[in-house]
Design a protein around this motif. Sequence first.
Motif, PDB file in Angstrom:
ATOM      1  N   ARG A   8     135.820   3.452  20.722  1.00 28.03           N
ATOM      2  CA  ARG A   8     135.789   4.709  20.715  1.00 28.03           C
ATOM      3  C   ARG A   8     136.950   5.118  19.668  1.00 28.03           C
ATOM      4  NH1 ARG A   8     136.884   6.319  27.114  1.00 28.03           N
ATOM      5  NH2 ARG A   8     134.797   5.541  27.843  1.00 28.03           N
ATOM      6  N   PHE A   9     136.664   6.328  19.049  1.00 32.66           N
ATOM      7  CA  PHE A   9     137.430   6.690  17.964  1.00 32.66           C
ATOM      8  C   PHE A   9     137.700   8.309  18.084  1.00 32.66           C
ATOM      9  CE2 PHE A   9     136.770   3.017  15.161  1.00 32.66           C
ATOM     10  CZ  PHE A   9     135.754   2.397  15.724  1.00 32.66           C
ATOM     11  N   LYS A  10     138.749   8.590  17.281  1.00 31.98           N
ATOM     12  CA  LYS A  10     138.958   9.965  16.903  1.00 31.98           C
ATOM     13  C   LYS A  10     137.648  10.730  16.536  1.00 31.98           C
ATOM     14  CE  LYS A  10     142.545   8.425  14.599  1.00 31.98           C
ATOM     15  NZ  LYS A  10     142.009   7.062  15.054  1.00 31.98           N
ATOM     16  N   THR A  11     137.816  11.945  16.951  1.00 27.61           N
ATOM     17  CA  THR A  11     136.564  12.894  16.676  1.00 27.61           C
ATOM     18  C   THR A  11     136.964  13.981  15.777  1.00 27.61           C
ATOM     19  OG1 THR A  11     136.727  13.956  18.703  1.00 27.61           O
ATOM     20  CG2 THR A  11     135.277  12.152  18.579  1.00 27.61           C
ATOM     21  N   THR A  12     138.431  14.198  15.306  1.00 27.37           N
ATOM     22  CA  THR A  12     138.619  15.251  14.312  1.00 27.37           C
ATOM     23  C   THR A  12     138.215  15.003  13.148  1.00 27.37           C
ATOM     24  OG1 THR A  12     140.868  14.212  14.404  1.00 27.37           O
ATOM     25  CG2 THR A  12     140.591  15.921  15.998  1.00 27.37           C
ATOM     26  N   GLN A 139     137.364   4.950  11.343  1.00 26.23           N
ATOM     27  CA  GLN A 139     137.136   6.375  12.132  1.00 26.23           C
ATOM     28  C   GLN A 139     135.636   6.457  12.007  1.00 26.23           C
ATOM     29  OE1 GLN A 139     140.434   8.280  12.723  1.00 26.23           O
ATOM     30  NE2 GLN A 139     141.063   6.220  12.359  1.00 26.23           N
ATOM     31  N   SER A 140     135.671   7.642  13.277  1.00 21.50           N
ATOM     32  CA  SER A 140     134.129   8.001  13.418  1.00 21.50           C
ATOM     33  C   SER A 140     133.995   9.093  12.635  1.00 21.50           C
ATOM     34  CB  SER A 140     134.069   8.226  14.903  1.00 21.50           C
ATOM     35  OG  SER A 140     134.853   9.289  15.396  1.00 21.50           O
ATOM     36  N   LYS A 141     134.819   9.783  11.919  1.00 17.03           N
ATOM     37  CA  LYS A 141     134.565  11.256  10.993  1.00 17.03           C
ATOM     38  C   LYS A 141     135.106  10.849   9.581  1.00 17.03           C
ATOM     39  CE  LYS A 141     133.267  13.881  14.186  1.00 17.03           C
ATOM     40  NZ  LYS A 141     131.990  14.477  14.237  1.00 17.03           N
ATOM     41  N   PRO A 142     134.372  11.307   8.601  1.00 20.89           N
ATOM     42  CA  PRO A 142     134.726  10.809   7.084  1.00 20.89           C
ATOM     43  C   PRO A 142     136.150  10.791   6.714  1.00 20.89           C
ATOM     44  CG  PRO A 142     133.090  12.339   7.356  1.00 20.89           C
ATOM     45  CD  PRO A 142     133.430  12.599   8.547  1.00 20.89           C
ATOM     46  N   GLY A 143     136.870  11.867   7.182  1.00 21.76           N
ATOM     47  CA  GLY A 143     138.498  12.079   6.865  1.00 21.76           C
ATOM     48  C   GLY A 143     138.550  12.263   5.466  1.00 21.76           C
ATOM     49  N   TYR A 148     135.726   7.215   6.130  1.00 14.18           N
ATOM     50  CA  TYR A 148     135.639   6.856   7.495  1.00 14.18           C
ATOM     51  C   TYR A 148     136.826   5.781   7.692  1.00 14.18           C
ATOM     52  CZ  TYR A 148     131.416   9.484   8.019  1.00 14.18           C
ATOM     53  OH  TYR A 148     130.158  10.510   8.254  1.00 14.18           O
ATOM     54  N   ARG A 149     138.014   5.969   7.119  1.00 11.25           N
ATOM     55  CA  ARG A 149     139.035   5.088   7.688  1.00 11.25           C
ATOM     56  C   ARG A 149     140.433   5.951   7.519  1.00 11.25           C
ATOM     57  NH1 ARG A 149     140.563   6.698   3.261  1.00 11.25           N
ATOM     58  NH2 ARG A 149     140.446   5.753   1.237  1.00 11.25           N
ATOM     59  N   LEU A 150     141.528   5.569   8.053  1.00 12.90           N
ATOM     60  CA  LEU A 150     142.610   6.320   8.017  1.00 12.90           C
ATOM     61  C   LEU A 150     143.958   5.159   7.904  1.00 12.90           C
ATOM     62  CD1 LEU A 150     144.454   8.872   8.461  1.00 12.90           C
ATOM     63  CD2 LEU A 150     144.585   8.200  10.965  1.00 12.90           C
ATOM     64  N   ARG A 151     144.738   5.339   6.760  1.00 18.90           N
ATOM     65  CA  ARG A 151     145.561   4.573   6.282  1.00 18.90           C
ATOM     66  C   ARG A 151     146.683   4.974   6.934  1.00 18.90           C
ATOM     67  NH1 ARG A 151     144.401   5.074  -0.335  1.00 18.90           N
ATOM     68  NH2 ARG A 151     142.505   3.851  -0.427  1.00 18.90           N
ATOM     69  N   MET A 152     147.568   4.011   7.455  1.00 20.12           N
ATOM     70  CA  MET A 152     148.764   4.348   8.280  1.00 20.12           C
ATOM     71  C   MET A 152     149.855   4.437   6.954  1.00 20.12           C
ATOM     72  SD  MET A 152     148.341   4.012  11.362  1.00 20.12           S
ATOM     73  CE  MET A 152     146.489   4.836  10.852  1.00 20.12           C
ATOM     74  N   PRO A 214     131.485   3.611  11.426  1.00 18.69           N
ATOM     75  CA  PRO A 214     131.963   2.544  12.425  1.00 18.69           C
ATOM     76  C   PRO A 214     131.894   2.933  13.867  1.00 18.69           C
ATOM     77  CG  PRO A 214     133.369   3.333  10.613  1.00 18.69           C
ATOM     78  CD  PRO A 214     132.130   4.265  10.546  1.00 18.69           C
ATOM     79  N   GLY A 215     131.624   1.705  14.610  1.00 23.27           N
ATOM     80  CA  GLY A 215     131.430   2.073  15.851  1.00 23.27           C
ATOM     81  C   GLY A 215     130.071   2.060  16.509  1.00 23.27           C
ATOM     82  N   ARG A 216     129.310   2.264  15.841  1.00 22.31           N
ATOM     83  CA  ARG A 216     127.855   2.737  16.269  1.00 22.31           C
ATOM     84  C   ARG A 216     127.071   1.347  15.855  1.00 22.31           C
ATOM     85  NH1 ARG A 216     126.036   9.087  14.527  1.00 22.31           N
ATOM     86  NH2 ARG A 216     127.690   9.842  15.546  1.00 22.31           N
ATOM     87  N   ARG A 217     127.466   0.532  15.038  1.00 19.54           N
ATOM     88  CA  ARG A 217     126.798  -0.745  14.968  1.00 19.54           C
ATOM     89  C   ARG A 217     127.828  -1.546  14.453  1.00 19.54           C
ATOM     90  NH1 ARG A 217     125.737  -1.962   9.846  1.00 19.54           N
ATOM     91  NH2 ARG A 217     125.552  -0.124   8.308  1.00 19.54           N
ATOM     92  N   VAL A 218     127.725  -3.065  14.589  1.00 22.56           N
ATOM     93  CA  VAL A 218     128.762  -3.971  14.017  1.00 22.56           C
ATOM     94  C   VAL A 218     128.482  -4.058  12.435  1.00 22.56           C
ATOM     95  CG1 VAL A 218     129.550  -6.272  13.918  1.00 22.56           C
ATOM     96  CG2 VAL A 218     128.813  -5.188  16.222  1.00 22.56           C
TER      97      VAL A 218
END
Length: 335
Positions: A8-12, A139-143, A148-152, A214-218
């Motif tokens: 499960r990922f964020k959807t925003t 992430q599940s959204k491009p951002g 499709y990733r979020l840097r801390m 990400p998350g829809r397949r490995v």
Amino acid sequence: MNLCRSFRFKTTSGSLFILSVLLAGATSCRQEPENQLAAAANPQQNQVELTTAPDSVVKPAETKAWAYPGPEPLPGAILPQKRIIAFYGNPLSRRMGILGELPPAEMLAKLDEEVANWTKADSLTPVQPALHAIVVTAQSKPGRGSKYRLRMTDKMIDDVLELAKQREAIVFLDVQVGQSTLQLELPRLEKYLKLPHVHLGIDAEFSMKNGGIPGRRVGTFDAVDINFATDYLAKLVTENNLPPKLLIVHRFTQRMITNHQQITLRPEVQIVMHMDGWGHPALKKDTYRRYIQKEPVQFTGFKLFYKNDLRNSPRMMTPAEILALEPTPLYIQYQ
């Protein structure tokens, strides 16, 4: 029975809003049930054929000689002299692992308990505590950047480093590249990787080379990707006169790592192929034999899930059971 992972990922869509969700603890990772839509679309994903039966009697750990592949490491190497016991997750989320699930003082106290358990189980191998933080999350959204990733933030990493000081723990920075690449993500972490006690983890599950979400397949990493990471780390070791770096490579399926025989081993970097699936003890052992024992590369690791390992089993695996695996894992991760 599936050896499952959660997706499960964020959807925003905006990165700032995504981070606020993460701070609120709404992010889910491997601790949550699988994405049902993804499972329906591909019911075979993450399935592992069970070829071994559960052990009725746990055999005591035995001392096993194993000729580790690759050149002898440079002075200051952690493996195989010590066994690493790591707590994994993200301190900004209670749902991505034990590192963020508990308040810091409670988390460190629980880490102390696991260190004591492993010291008791194998008194001949000193234990090195570690904190393993996800610093780039898929992430599940491009951002921002459509990767499709979020840097801390650096502050999050700094906070983990401060926690680690309280236990003289080493630190792993874990990267889930999404549709980005290691070539783009590692340079941003270089100032931390130059520290002698900071190491790297790369998660093939979320490396979407063919443009998938990400998350829809490995996902997958090839030997080329792993060689880039080890070359990058080796240069930091040489240029900064550092002890050898550790590289943790997550794996729980065959396709997650391709062309393993082409992975280059270097004296500056120690590679751990890390069994990263959850399920019944028999399934976890079977996955270890299939994808780690058969293609160990150099050193091996094993993950335990405080929640997901209990979904289809009344208990988690014990240190004695893990010590009986061949080759014996020297990196143990708790999520």
